[in-house]
Design a protein around this motif. Structure first.
Motif, PDB file in Angstrom:
ATOM      1  N   PRO A 204      -7.107  -4.441   3.238  1.00  0.00           N
ATOM      2  CA  PRO A 204      -6.361  -3.267   2.754  1.00  0.00           C
ATOM      3  C   PRO A 204      -7.156  -1.964   2.649  1.00  0.00           C
TER       4      PRO A 204
ATOM      5  N   TYR B  55      -6.998  -0.725  -8.030  1.00  0.00           N
ATOM      6  CA  TYR B  55      -7.504  -1.993  -7.511  1.00  0.00           C
ATOM      7  C   TYR B  55      -8.982  -2.113  -7.852  1.00  0.00           C
TER       8      TYR B  55
ATOM      9  N   TRP C  70      -8.897  -8.221  -3.679  1.00  0.00           N
ATOM     10  CA  TRP C  70      -8.613  -7.096  -4.582  1.00  0.00           C
ATOM     11  C   TRP C  70      -7.713  -7.564  -5.709  1.00  0.00           C
TER      12      TRP C  70
ATOM     13  N   ARG D 264       1.229   6.337  -8.055  1.00  0.00           N
ATOM     14  CA  ARG D 264       2.607   6.124  -7.639  1.00  0.00           C
ATOM     15  C   ARG D 264       3.442   7.371  -7.940  1.00  0.00           C
TER      16      ARG D 264
ATOM     17  N   GLY E  65      -8.375   1.369   3.238  1.00  0.00           N
ATOM     18  CA  GLY E  65      -7.978   2.376   4.220  1.00  0.00           C
ATOM     19  C   GLY E  65      -6.492   2.370   4.529  1.00  0.00           C
ATOM     20  N   ALA E  66      -5.764   1.374   4.003  1.00  0.00           N
ATOM     21  CA  ALA E  66      -4.291   1.327   4.093  1.00  0.00           C
ATOM     22  C   ALA E  66      -3.771   1.464   5.524  1.00  0.00           C
TER      23      ALA E  66
ATOM     24  N   ALA F 199       0.831  -1.213   0.000  1.00  0.00           N
ATOM     25  CA  ALA F 199       0.000   0.000   0.000  1.00  0.00           C
ATOM     26  C   ALA F 199       0.864   1.260   0.000  1.00  0.00           C
ATOM     27  N   GLY F 200       0.217   2.387  -0.317  1.00  0.00           N
ATOM     28  CA  GLY F 200       1.005   3.603  -0.517  1.00  0.00           C
ATOM     29  C   GLY F 200       0.622   4.800   0.327  1.00  0.00           C
ATOM     30  N   ILE F 201      -0.256   4.614   1.321  1.00  0.00           N
ATOM     31  CA  ILE F 201      -0.722   5.788   2.083  1.00  0.00           C
ATOM     32  C   ILE F 201      -0.136   5.791   3.499  1.00  0.00           C
TER      33      ILE F 201
ATOM     34  N   TYR G 106     -11.975   6.331  -3.897  1.00  0.00           N
ATOM     35  CA  TYR G 106     -12.533   5.065  -3.397  1.00  0.00           C
ATOM     36  C   TYR G 106     -13.956   4.990  -3.942  1.00  0.00           C
TER      37      TYR G 106
ATOM     38  N   LEU H 105      -6.819  10.347  -4.386  1.00  0.00           N
ATOM     39  CA  LEU H 105      -7.297   8.965  -4.536  1.00  0.00           C
ATOM     40  C   LEU H 105      -8.825   8.953  -4.643  1.00  0.00           C
TER      41      LEU H 105
ATOM     42  N   LEU I  93     -10.522   1.267  -6.528  1.00  0.00           N
ATOM     43  CA  LEU I  93      -9.701   2.328  -5.925  1.00  0.00           C
ATOM     44  C   LEU I  93      -8.704   2.820  -6.960  1.00  0.00           C
TER      45      LEU I  93
ATOM     46  N   SER J 294      -5.516   4.731  -7.123  1.00  0.00           N
ATOM     47  CA  SER J 294      -4.404   5.322  -6.375  1.00  0.00           C
ATOM     48  C   SER J 294      -3.316   5.743  -7.372  1.00  0.00           C
TER      49      SER J 294
HETATM   50  C1  DHB Z   1      -3.191   2.111  -1.650  1.00  0.00           C
HETATM   51  C2  DHB Z   1      -3.604   0.937  -1.034  1.00  0.00           C
HETATM   52  C3  DHB Z   1      -4.671   0.954  -0.177  1.00  0.00           C
HETATM   53  O1  DHB Z   1      -5.072  -0.178   0.441  1.00  0.00           O
HETATM   54  C4  DHB Z   1      -5.334   2.135   0.095  1.00  0.00           C
HETATM   55  O2  DHB Z   1      -6.393   2.115   0.941  1.00  0.00           O
HETATM   56  C5  DHB Z   1      -4.918   3.302  -0.504  1.00  0.00           C
HETATM   57  C6  DHB Z   1      -3.844   3.284  -1.383  1.00  0.00           C
HETATM   58  C7  DHB Z   1      -2.031   2.092  -2.612  1.00  0.00           C
HETATM   59  O3  DHB Z   1      -1.485   1.020  -2.843  1.00  0.00           O
HETATM   60  O4  DHB Z   1      -1.685   3.149  -3.134  1.00  0.00           O
END
Ligand code: DHB
Length: 408
Positions: A298, A227, A190, A219, A300-301, A50-52, A206, A204, A215, A217
């Motif tokens: 996942p 996802y 996912w 990079r 909400g990260a 995840a990235g958050i 959702y 982002l 989702l 998101s």
């Molecule tokens: C990302 C993954 C998540 O589970 C999330 O809630 C938000 C972002 C990610 O991989 O960027």
């Protein structure tokens, strides 16, 4: 062959972000640590996660002075977008709770910490095998393993910290009579992709629709992470690129909704969903932190953020334990050891936040996903729940407070 033995205050099983952050912060307090890890540094660095990052996670990286690139290469997000059947609502984190989150991939957090630990001359063994932890109910616990050069090794310590991830072997050392495993699984997973495309939107998104969850998101300027909800048994190769993007676009809404930016897909993975908590997080001379002690779905990260929250609680408790030990007269090797009060307190305090995060991850998952055989009532009811969140500042503030991470 005789085992090569080192002696430290704390032996750490698992060199992911939780283990490395623990090692670095202990070193700052004059407590020595050694880390072992079954994977190679390169494998962890190139595994998508995840990235958050919550603001408190970013503060830990900055305050630890580990040379993290989070502030230079990460991106601050002051809000996020929730979308239901193509209708979008922005949740303004800064206006609601005065906190932001940062987009900075967890594998880069790992890389920053691993580089810092190595630069500082910290002991770390990558790609180890045959790991065993001995004597956690005694005053002389020990880790034995074979290193990447086939050398048998042993790390003797006063305390073992298990940060060995969701398939933790350390947690199984807590005897079944004292351990409760809280576990639920979910009937979906996912499908995650990385694609070469510009960002679809500044923040982002959702999204939920009758097709389930998606989702959007990010990079960086040229690579994006997305996802969508799928069946847990999905074969990633059974979906073509066009089918993936068409599906995500439909979840976002085709009329007047956000227009997805598409590009070549460079990575596809199916991520399992489960919620797990190990209670207690400490026993004898063992403490667990991060995914070894709890796993969240996942949405909400929360995973890495919760691991760092554990570390914030754990460090002063370990310092208290080691200080008391140094003040005591030396005991005998291998004597039976009770769980120290400082480590019991760590478990109690950390679990309070773990359960808040479990609740948020579970709630957000149910708010944003479609159940396999749901009827129209369920979807329409979910829309009511969604409106209750997006339609008032109180609902929005609940989401913002949980998502950006409750203050300690
Ligand atoms: C990302 C993954 C998540 O589970 C999330 O809630 C938000 C972002 C990610 O991989 O960027």
């Amino acid at each position: 062959m005789t085992a090569h033995t080192t002696r430290v205050d704390v032996g750490i099983v698992g060199g992911g972000p939780a283990g490395l952050m623990t090692a670095l912060l202990l070193k700052r307090r004059g407590i020595s640590a050694a880390v072992i890890e079954t994977r190679t540094k390169d494998t962890i660095h190139h595994t998508q996660r995840a990235g958050i990052l919550e603001a408190a996670t970013v503060s830990m990286l900055v305050d630890a002075e580990v040379g993290s690139r989070v502030l230079t290469e990460g991106h601050e997000h002051e809000g996020t977008v929730l979308s239901f059947d193509g209708e979008q609502h922005r949740i303004d984190f800064q206006a609601l709770v005065g906190r932001s989150v940062w987009l900075y991939p967890q594998n880069e957090v790992f890389f920053d910490l691993a580089n810092a630990w190595e630069r500082e001359g910290g002991e770390i063994h990558w790609a180890v095998t045959d790991t065993q932890v001995h004597g956690i109910e005694t005053t002389s616990p020990r880790i034995s393993f074979t290193d990447a050069h086939a050398q048998a090794r042993s790390i003797e310590a006063d305390l073992i910290i298990g940060t060995d991830g969701s398939r933790s072997m350390c947690r199984r050392l807590i005897p079944e009579e004292v351990r409760t495993d809280h576990f639920i699984s979910y009937p979906f997973a996912w499908f995650g992709i990385l694609c070469e495309a510009p960002p679809t939107a500044p923040e982002l998104i959702y999204a939920n629709s009758e097709l389930g969850f998606a989702l959007i998101s990010q990079r960086n300027e040229t690579v994006q992470r997305m996802y969508f909800q799928c069946d847990p048994d999905t074969d990633p190769d059974s979906w073509s690129e066009d089918a993936i993007f068409d599906h995500i676009q439909q979840v976002l809404g085709t009329e007047g909704g956000v227009q997805l930016k598409r590009g070549p897909i460079i990575d596809k993975t199916v991520l399992p969903f489960r919620s797990y908590v190990c209670d207690p997080l400490s026993h004898g001379r063992l403490a667990l932190a991060g995914d070894a002690g709890h796993t969240v779905p996942p949405t909400g990260a929360k995973g890495l953020n919760l691991a760092f929250a554990d570390v914030r609680v754990l460090i002063p408790c370990v310092e208290e334990f080691i200080t008391e030990l140094r003040a005591d007269a030396p005991g005998h090797e291998g004597e039976a050891a009770e769980t120290p009060e400082s480590l019991r307190r760590y478990s109690r305090t950390a679990l309070d936040r773990v359960w808040k995060a479990q609740n948020f991850s579970y709630w957000a998952t149910n708010l944003l996903h479609r159940q396999p055989d749901e009827n129209p009532f369920t979807h329409r009811r979910r829309r009511g729940e969604f409106d209750a969140i997006t339609g008032s500042v109180h609902g929005q503030a609940y989401f913002a407070d949980s998502y950006t991470g409750w203050s300690d």
